[in-house]
Design a protein around this motif. Structure first.
Motif, PDB file in Angstrom:
ATOM      1  N   ASP A 102       0.780  -1.155  -0.187  1.00  0.00           N
ATOM      2  CA  ASP A 102       0.018   0.194  -0.101  1.00  0.00           C
ATOM      3  C   ASP A 102       0.672   1.168  -0.002  1.00  0.00           C
ATOM      4  O   ASP A 102       0.207   2.207  -0.396  1.00  0.00           O
ATOM      5  CB  ASP A 102      -0.859   0.038   1.255  1.00  0.00           C
ATOM      6  N   GLU A 103       2.111   1.074   0.603  1.00  0.00           N
ATOM      7  CA  GLU A 103       2.958   2.250   0.671  1.00  0.00           C
ATOM      8  C   GLU A 103       4.362   1.710   0.462  1.00  0.00           C
ATOM      9  O   GLU A 103       4.500   0.382   0.807  1.00  0.00           O
ATOM     10  CB  GLU A 103       2.702   2.929   1.909  1.00  0.00           C
ATOM     11  N   VAL A 104       5.361   2.407  -0.147  1.00  0.00           N
ATOM     12  CA  VAL A 104       6.824   2.212  -0.157  1.00  0.00           C
ATOM     13  C   VAL A 104       7.415   3.041   0.558  1.00  0.00           C
ATOM     14  O   VAL A 104       7.461   4.465   0.270  1.00  0.00           O
ATOM     15  CB  VAL A 104       7.177   1.718  -1.564  1.00  0.00           C
ATOM     16  N   LEU A 105       8.386   2.838   1.339  1.00  0.00           N
ATOM     17  CA  LEU A 105       9.272   3.763   1.999  1.00  0.00           C
ATOM     18  C   LEU A 105      10.635   3.567   1.711  1.00  0.00           C
ATOM     19  O   LEU A 105      11.002   2.612   1.429  1.00  0.00           O
ATOM     20  CB  LEU A 105       9.272   3.263   3.669  1.00  0.00           C
ATOM     21  N   VAL A 106      11.327   4.526   1.354  1.00  0.00           N
ATOM     22  CA  VAL A 106      12.609   4.666   0.688  1.00  0.00           C
ATOM     23  C   VAL A 106      13.528   5.289   1.618  1.00  0.00           C
ATOM     24  O   VAL A 106      13.261   6.490   2.329  1.00  0.00           O
ATOM     25  CB  VAL A 106      12.862   5.627  -0.592  1.00  0.00           C
ATOM     26  N   ALA A 107      14.482   4.385   2.041  1.00  0.00           N
ATOM     27  CA  ALA A 107      15.541   5.020   3.026  1.00  0.00           C
ATOM     28  C   ALA A 107      16.864   4.322   2.600  1.00  0.00           C
ATOM     29  O   ALA A 107      17.394   3.426   3.217  1.00  0.00           O
ATOM     30  CB  ALA A 107      15.084   4.378   4.396  1.00  0.00           C
ATOM     31  N   THR A 108      17.572   5.218   1.652  1.00  0.00           N
ATOM     32  CA  THR A 108      18.799   4.613   0.970  1.00  0.00           C
ATOM     33  C   THR A 108      20.050   5.436   0.924  1.00  0.00           C
ATOM     34  O   THR A 108      20.678   5.459   0.151  1.00  0.00           O
ATOM     35  CB  THR A 108      18.364   4.212  -0.568  1.00  0.00           C
ATOM     36  N   GLY A 109      19.776   6.589   1.795  1.00  0.00           N
ATOM     37  CA  GLY A 109      20.733   7.482   1.793  1.00  0.00           C
ATOM     38  C   GLY A 109      20.336   8.935   2.004  1.00  0.00           C
ATOM     39  O   GLY A 109      19.265   9.204   1.966  1.00  0.00           O
ATOM     40  N   ARG A 110      21.266  10.051   2.215  1.00  0.00           N
ATOM     41  CA  ARG A 110      20.933  11.192   2.304  1.00  0.00           C
ATOM     42  C   ARG A 110      21.784  12.167   1.307  1.00  0.00           C
ATOM     43  O   ARG A 110      22.827  11.674   0.968  1.00  0.00           O
ATOM     44  CB  ARG A 110      21.046  11.724   3.942  1.00  0.00           C
ATOM     45  N   ARG A 111      21.450  13.273   1.138  1.00  0.00           N
ATOM     46  CA  ARG A 111      22.168  14.339   0.448  1.00  0.00           C
ATOM     47  C   ARG A 111      22.036  15.630   1.096  1.00  0.00           C
ATOM     48  O   ARG A 111      21.178  16.005   1.895  1.00  0.00           O
ATOM     49  CB  ARG A 111      21.725  14.425  -0.970  1.00  0.00           C
ATOM     50  N   PRO A 112      23.388  16.497   0.876  1.00  0.00           N
ATOM     51  CA  PRO A 112      23.218  17.910   1.884  1.00  0.00           C
ATOM     52  C   PRO A 112      22.216  18.734   1.059  1.00  0.00           C
ATOM     53  O   PRO A 112      21.969  18.841  -0.179  1.00  0.00           O
ATOM     54  CB  PRO A 112      24.706  18.277   1.528  1.00  0.00           C
ATOM     55  N   ARG A 113      21.803  19.536   1.988  1.00  0.00           N
ATOM     56  CA  ARG A 113      20.896  20.833   1.785  1.00  0.00           C
ATOM     57  C   ARG A 113      21.676  21.827   1.303  1.00  0.00           C
ATOM     58  O   ARG A 113      21.821  22.769   1.978  1.00  0.00           O
ATOM     59  CB  ARG A 113      19.945  20.969   2.721  1.00  0.00           C
ATOM     60  N   THR A 114      22.333  21.624   0.130  1.00  0.00           N
ATOM     61  CA  THR A 114      23.016  22.786  -0.250  1.00  0.00           C
ATOM     62  C   THR A 114      22.790  23.416  -1.382  1.00  0.00           C
ATOM     63  O   THR A 114      23.675  24.491  -2.026  1.00  0.00           O
ATOM     64  CB  THR A 114      24.622  22.669  -0.002  1.00  0.00           C
ATOM     65  N   ASP A 115      21.766  22.886  -2.178  1.00  0.00           N
ATOM     66  CA  ASP A 115      21.300  23.769  -3.339  1.00  0.00           C
ATOM     67  C   ASP A 115      20.458  25.001  -2.927  1.00  0.00           C
ATOM     68  O   ASP A 115      19.917  24.825  -1.929  1.00  0.00           O
ATOM     69  CB  ASP A 115      20.504  22.838  -3.978  1.00  0.00           C
TER      70      ASP A 115
END
Length: 506
Positions: free
Chosen positions: A261-274
């Motif tokens: 019913d839902e898919v959770l994606v937890a495969t890493g992070r990226r910086p908030r620098t844009d």
């Protein structure tokens, strides 16, 4: 408008708040900039709600492991009550209390999106379109955090996937949840929803908890399966589609199709620098910020007169709130010292350096079971060229663990530098082991000789007795061969090992 101040902090999460508070305590005028909620990711969408969601089911499982309590813990988890408790701990996603705290300590808040506009200049764009330019006399601190990565799987981005925010702010658990990933977020959220009664499937390309000792991930895989979840390792998701009926279909590399019913994606992070204006000071937008141990950004504009700092997730040293706050304390104190002419303590382990980032980062994964670790794994220590001694102990040999819960299952490991004779890594796996990690952190930071640890006597009967068993497994210099009792099982009649001859406490 243009306004001068001593320090500008972009990002008012726990890390930014700590920088601002330490600089303010040094007597500096501080402005903090935030475009969402003061308190940041940790307070509203990460650490606080996730651990709150985990706690109720964990407490129920703990009660069911202890006869007497188990007979009373016969009901089902009240999911609505769990969600109400989560709402309380995130203040119903209101930051009024956090804003009041800023006011009470004299830190000014600018609401809006902050971006650099050259050295020491920050432009704040408010939601009404108005802008304010802040000019920092001493420092600008970037504490903008990180965002989840959505991997380039065909159709995934269009399937309205959950990331950590959606999972921790859920208003009703789905009947079926697919989790893509094998790290801390993936496993904690899998534990949450399995505890809610959701049909959970974890899909990981490799093993689980790759940064920890292998037995940690293996224990969590077993624990999740014990909760009724499916854990699939070594699988690749190649296509995701959300159907018109809102059902999500996930196609694996071997052609198998899973439905959720839902898919959770937890495969890493990226910086908030844009969008942070990094190009105005010679840096690349969208990149992690490279810093030295004093948290100064390595950039040509920062060499002659240091002014630009980056703390927390955005510098990628350790994507953990507690470690970011540690960096924040060092950076805030350093900014205050530089501004007021006080001595700088920049040597390793000095007041103004984040030395622990390299060797003593504690991490707890509140899955089923808990996994806590600090420092190096045995394999990473060997790869770094160290000669190591490793001690492994099953918690079955620990009286305190047996009293804590019937059938307590868990394992502990110490990694010791054989040349230095000090602990450089520790891992604990089992119910409620998280509180054991700080003792190991102290041993590593303090570089306490293992021989001296024999004199740190663990109280009986506690789970901290595992330290004695670990030392026995290493072997005490000068002891007669076979004198250690670390491999003796607890006596079922007394709950003590054969070498425990003290009277029980009143």
């Amino acid at each position: 408008m243009q306004r001068e101040t001593d320090v500008v902090v972009i990002g008012a999460g726990p890390v930014g708040e700590n920088v601002a508070d330490r600089a303010r305590a040094a007597g500096l005028d501080v402005v903090i900039v935030e475009h969402e909620l003061v308190g940041g990711e940790c307070s509203y969408w990460a650490c606080v709600p996730s651990k709150t969601l985990l706690r109720s089911a964990a407490a129920l499982r703990a009660a069911r492991r202890v006869p007497g309590a188990a007979e009373a813990a016969t009901g089902e988890l009240d999911v609505d009550a769990v969600l109400r408790r989560r709402d309380f701990w995130v203040s119903d996603w209101s930051d009024r209390g956090a804003v009041d705290w800023l006011d009470s300590v004299g830190i000014a808040l600018e609401r809006g999106h902050g971006r650099l506009d050259g050295p020491r200049r920050v432009v704040v764009e408010r939601s009404d379109g108005e802008t304010t330019t802040l000019v920092a006399r001493h420092a600008v601190v970037l504490s903008t955090g990180s965002d989840p990565v959505i991997p380039p799987i065909d159709g995934l981005a269009l399937s309205r996937p959950w990331a950590s925010r959606e999972a921790t702010s859920v208003t009703a658990p789905p009947r079926r949840l697919a989790v893509i990933g094998g790290g801390a977020v993936a496993l904690e959220m899998a534990t949450v929803f399995a505890g809610f009664g959701t049909e959970v499937t974890v899909l990981a390309r490799h093993g689980l908890l790759g940064g920890m000792e292998p037995f940690a991930g293996e224990a969590v895989a077993d624990g999740l399966r014990g909760l009724g979840a499916s854990v699939r390792l070594g699988v690749d998701v190649v296509r995701v589609e959300r159907r018109p009926d809102d059902e999500v279909r996930l196609e694996l590399a071997d052609g198998e199709v899973l439905v959720a019913d839902e898919v959770l994606v937890a495969t890493g992070r990226r910086p908030r620098t844009d969008g942070l204006g990094l190009e105005t000071v010679g840096l690349e937008p969208g990149e992690w910020l490279d810093v030295d141990d004093s948290l100064l950004v390595r950039a040509s504009t920062n060499e002659e007169a240091p002014w630009l700092y980056a703390v927390g997730d955005v510098n990628r040293r350790a994507l953990l709130t507690h470690q970011g706050k540690y960096q924040a304390r060092a950076a805030g104190d350093l900014i205050g010292a530089r501004a007021t002419g006080r001595p700088l303590e920049l040597a390793p382990w000095g007041a103004h350096t984040a030395t622990a980032d390299h060797s003593a980062v504690p991490e707890i994964v509140f899955a089923e079971p808990e996994c806590g670790a600090v420092g190096r794994t045995a394999e990473s220590a060997r790869r770094s060229g160290r000669t190591v001694r490793v001690a492994d102990v099953d918690f079955g040999s620990v009286s305190g663990a047996g009293i804590h819960a019937d059938g307590f299952a868990g394992r502990a490991r110490l990694v010791v530098d054989a040349e230095l004779g000090t602990v450089i890594g520790a891992t604990f796996v089992g119910p409620d082991v998280s509180e054991l990690v700080h003792a190991a952190t102290i041993a590593i930071v303090g570089e306490v000789p293992v021989d001296r640890l024999w004199h740190a006597v663990p109280a009986f009967p506690t789970m901290s007795e595992v330290w004695l068993r670990l030392l026995e497994a290493l072997g005490r210099p000068g002891a007669a061969e076979g004198a250690a009792a670390g491999d003796q099982a607890a006596s079922p009649s007394t709950g003590t090992t054969d070498d425990d001859d003290e009277e029980p406490a009143a």
